[in-house]
Scaffold this active site. Structure first.
Site, mmCIF file in Angstrom:
data_model
loop_
_atom_site.group_PDB
_atom_site.id
_atom_site.type_symbol
_atom_site.label_atom_id
_atom_site.label_comp_id
_atom_site.label_asym_id
_atom_site.label_seq_id
_atom_site.Cartn_x
_atom_site.Cartn_y
_atom_site.Cartn_z
ATOM 1 N N MET A 1 11.916 24.527 2.707
ATOM 2 C CA MET A 1 11.377 23.762 1.702
ATOM 3 C C MET A 1 11.999 22.874 0.826
ATOM 4 O O MET A 1 11.762 21.724 0.491
ATOM 5 C CB MET A 1 10.424 24.728 0.742
ATOM 6 C CG MET A 1 9.320 23.689 0.058
ATOM 7 S SD MET A 1 8.267 24.817 -0.912
ATOM 8 C CE MET A 1 7.201 25.710 0.029
ATOM 9 N N TYR B 1 16.216 30.541 8.475
ATOM 10 C CA TYR B 1 15.068 31.063 8.917
ATOM 11 C C TYR B 1 14.898 31.314 10.500
ATOM 12 O O TYR B 1 15.373 30.177 11.178
ATOM 13 C CB TYR B 1 13.832 30.453 8.541
ATOM 14 C CG TYR B 1 13.482 30.642 7.093
ATOM 15 C CD1 TYR B 1 13.249 31.762 6.647
ATOM 16 C CD2 TYR B 1 13.254 29.554 6.296
ATOM 17 C CE1 TYR B 1 12.714 31.790 5.050
ATOM 18 C CE2 TYR B 1 12.956 29.529 4.946
ATOM 19 C CZ TYR B 1 12.609 30.768 4.425
ATOM 20 O OH TYR B 1 12.478 30.902 3.054
ATOM 21 N N LYS C 1 0.839 -1.130 0.077
ATOM 22 C CA LYS C 1 -0.017 0.052 0.047
ATOM 23 C C LYS C 1 0.896 1.108 0.176
ATOM 24 O O LYS C 1 1.977 1.076 0.255
ATOM 25 C CB LYS C 1 -0.834 0.100 1.432
ATOM 26 C CG LYS C 1 -0.241 -0.100 2.305
ATOM 27 C CD LYS C 1 -1.058 -0.184 3.688
ATOM 28 C CE LYS C 1 -0.351 -0.176 4.974
ATOM 29 N NZ LYS C 1 -1.076 -0.836 6.219
ATOM 30 N N ARG D 1 -11.050 -0.017 13.856
ATOM 31 C CA ARG D 1 -10.723 0.719 12.637
ATOM 32 C C ARG D 1 -11.386 0.175 11.700
ATOM 33 O O ARG D 1 -12.348 0.891 10.890
ATOM 34 C CB ARG D 1 -9.170 0.763 12.237
ATOM 35 C CG ARG D 1 -8.589 1.746 11.652
ATOM 36 C CD ARG D 1 -7.243 1.820 11.179
ATOM 37 N NE ARG D 1 -6.521 0.309 10.507
ATOM 38 C CZ ARG D 1 -5.364 0.206 10.314
ATOM 39 N NH1 ARG D 1 -4.511 1.265 10.258
ATOM 40 N NH2 ARG D 1 -5.194 -0.843 9.887
#
Ligand SMILES: *Cc1c(COP(=O)(O)O)cnc(C)c1O
Length: 345
Positions: free
Chosen positions: A290, A242, A33, A128
């Site tokens: 990023m 940053y 998956k 679930r």
């Protein structure tokens, strides 16, 4: 090439599948998956089919179609989300086996595709997916008359061998399925390691195939090398990145490296990650941005063209620990920008 190089060792995937298979005396399938845990479900499934895997498991019918194309008509492809509205054409066209989760799904399946193979998913406490005790009791005689291919449930705490939930779910699964005369499956990677009581007829490992915990003996499957874009020398007191979260406490050399949170290098690795120049660790400093990260390479004699963030000395689980997550999330976050290379003999 400006983007990272992701090397995926399909020989290691096959070796991990064989090692897990050798731990049981029953059939071993493969969970592919989420695009094969981020590594390419077509490549992984094709390699495992060649090695002898005869059952694959995916999350959705769309994923099943890609796997079917890769493995050809013979192997079974099971869909955990069952028979969803809109899936009928894909289930039929790709010959998928939906693992039916509810009475609604049973009704949909038997109306849309009478006679088409299906499996059943039972809930043994995880809450679930799957039918609960009362629902199963109500429909079991009717369902069993239609000869399901496989009946399964899923363990919630199999990565903790001493957790009482394991024995509780095992007992409930027995009570719900003993004597039904259908193949049964309970265990993913963690359940295989719990021992033969948990193996039933089919095991369905995922993460262990890809080199992740809880399969501690797994061979590493992925290597990720990131190119150095530029290197600069800083004076004591200068800052990096940053929000100025890192400040040089000594004259320092800083490498700017290609790869950021858009590539799956989680922002939680800011000031905590580590890259490797061969056997020498280099701290990731400042914020992950990023497309870029910054690395303290002051202690290297020479800065190489590439630094490694996944390598034999730093596995997916090591990186996951540094980023406060799990190996599964590191793998499935690996980005689409990397230059991917597959190793296969
Ligand atoms: C993801 C999943 C698996 C595989 O689990 P791993 O821990 O990766 O081995 C097996 N069964 C079900 C129902 C799953 O959702």
């Amino acid at each position: 090439m400006g983007t990272g190089h992701l090397t995926i060792d399909l020989n290691a995937v096959v070796a991990n599948w064989r090692a897990l298979d050798a731990m049981t005396s029953v059939e071993t399938g493969a969970v592919v998956k989420a695009d094969g845990y981020g590594l390419g479900s077509d490549k992984v499934a094709a390699a495992l089919a060649r090695a002898g895997a005869r059952r694959f498991f995916v999350a959705s019918a769309e994923e099943g179609a890609k796997v079917r194309t890769a493995v050809g008509p013979e192997p079974k492809v099971h869909v955990f989300s069952g028979h969803m509205a809109g899936d009928t054409e894909t289930i039929l066209g790709q010959n998928l086996i939906p693992m039916l989760n509810s009475i609604d799904q049973l009704t949909r399946h038997f109306e849309a595709l009478p006679g088409h193979s299906f499996g059943i998913q039972l809930d043994t406490g995880m809450n679930r997916l799957g039918m609960e005790w009362n629902e199963w009791a109500a429909v079991a005689p009717m369902v069993l008359a239609q000869s399901p291919d496989l009946v399964m449930s899923h363990l919630a705490c199999a990565d903790e061998p001493d957790h009482p939930m394991n024995a509780y779910q095992l007992d409930l699964f027995h009570q719900m399925t003993d004597g039904i005369g259908v193949k049964r499956s309970l265990s993913a990677t963690g359940g295989i390691l719990l021992g033969p009581d948990y193996h039933f007829d089919v095991c369905r490992p995922g993460v262990g195939l890809y080199g992740g915990m809880p399969f501690a003996q797994a061979k590493p499957v992925v290597k990720l090398d990131l190119p150095v874009v530029q290197v600069r020398d800083l004076e004591e007191g200068e800052v990096v990145g940053y929000s100025n979260t890192w400040q040089a406490e000594r004259p320092s050399r800083v490498a700017t490296v290609s790869g950021g949170y858009a590539d799956g290098l989680l922002r939680s690795l800011s000031s905590r990650g580590r890259l490797w120049a061969g056997s020498i660790p280099c701290p990731l400093i400042g914020r992950v941005s990023m497309d870029l990260i910054t690395v303290d390479v002051t202690d290297l004699d020479e800065v190489p063209d590439m630094l490694s963030i996944l390598c034999p000395t730093q596995t997916v689980d090591d990186l996951a620990d540094l980023g406060s997550t799990i190996g599964y999330e590191i793998l499935t976050s690996l980005g689409g920008r990397y230059h991917r290379r597959y190793i296969q003999s």
